[in-house]
Write a protein that holds these residues in place. Structure first.
Motif, PDB file in Angstrom:
ATOM      1  N   LYS A 125       0.825  -1.210   0.000  1.00 14.35           N
ATOM      2  CA  LYS A 125       0.000   0.000   0.000  1.00 14.35           C
ATOM      3  C   LYS A 125       0.861   1.262   0.000  1.00 14.35           C
ATOM      4  N   MET A 126       1.983   1.214   0.718  1.00 13.76           N
ATOM      5  CA  MET A 126       2.826   2.396   0.852  1.00 13.76           C
ATOM      6  C   MET A 126       3.642   2.690  -0.399  1.00 13.76           C
ATOM      7  N   THR A 127       3.638   1.795  -1.396  1.00 16.05           N
ATOM      8  CA  THR A 127       4.347   2.078  -2.648  1.00 16.05           C
ATOM      9  C   THR A 127       3.538   2.985  -3.565  1.00 16.05           C
ATOM     10  N   PHE A 128       2.246   3.136  -3.280  1.00 15.15           N
ATOM     11  CA  PHE A 128       1.457   4.044  -4.108  1.00 15.15           C
ATOM     12  C   PHE A 128       0.797   5.152  -3.302  1.00 15.15           C
ATOM     13  N   LYS A 129       0.983   5.142  -1.962  1.00  9.87           N
ATOM     14  CA  LYS A 129       0.326   6.152  -1.143  1.00  9.87           C
ATOM     15  C   LYS A 129       1.122   6.387   0.140  1.00  9.87           C
ATOM     16  N   ASP A 130       1.260   7.629   0.525  1.00  8.45           N
ATOM     17  CA  ASP A 130       1.861   7.973   1.802  1.00  8.45           C
ATOM     18  C   ASP A 130       0.830   7.677   2.885  1.00  8.45           C
ATOM     19  N   ALA A 131       1.150   6.760   3.785  1.00  8.34           N
ATOM     20  CA  ALA A 131       0.204   6.340   4.822  1.00  8.34           C
ATOM     21  C   ALA A 131       0.320   7.200   6.080  1.00  8.34           C
TER      22      ALA A 131
END
Length: 110
Positions: free
Chosen positions: A43-49
């Motif tokens: 998930k963190m490869t496409f969005k800053d969590a």
């Protein structure tokens, strides 16, 4: 008509039990914590969590579960490390015993 009522009642029961299952995870295992960390990496490869490390670069998409391990088990959380062989970076996930990701850092200072 009785069949329809039975089907609706069954669907309602299934939906209710599913919601309750997500409401209280209980205590997760270390392997479940590793799985949660692996999912969060993707998930963190496409969005800053919103964690300290920010959005991860594309090289993290190829991380295999074998590159994740339990670093420590504390009273209230697990620390999971993830190694990226393509750039030799490491991440550390602090995952609560209920499955919530508390923090993600590039150094183990939990």
């Amino acid at each position: 008509m009785n069949k329809l009522i039975s089907i609706v009642a069954l669907c309602g029961a299934l939906l209710t039990s599913n919601v309750q299952a997500h409401g209280d995870h209980g205590v997760i295992s270390g392997q479940k914590a590793v799985s949660i960390a692996a999912t969060h990496i993707q998930k963190m490869t496409f969005k800053d969590a919103g964690f300290e490390v920010g959005k991860l670069d594309e090289s993290w998409k190829n991380i295999d579960k074998s590159q994740l391990s339990i670093t420590s088990v504390e009273d209230n959380f697990y620390v999971i490390s993830a190694s990226n062989p393509s750039n030799e970076n490491k991440l550390y996930f602090q995952i609560a015993k209920n499955g919530q990701v508390i923090a993600v850092k590039d150094k183990n200072d939990f």
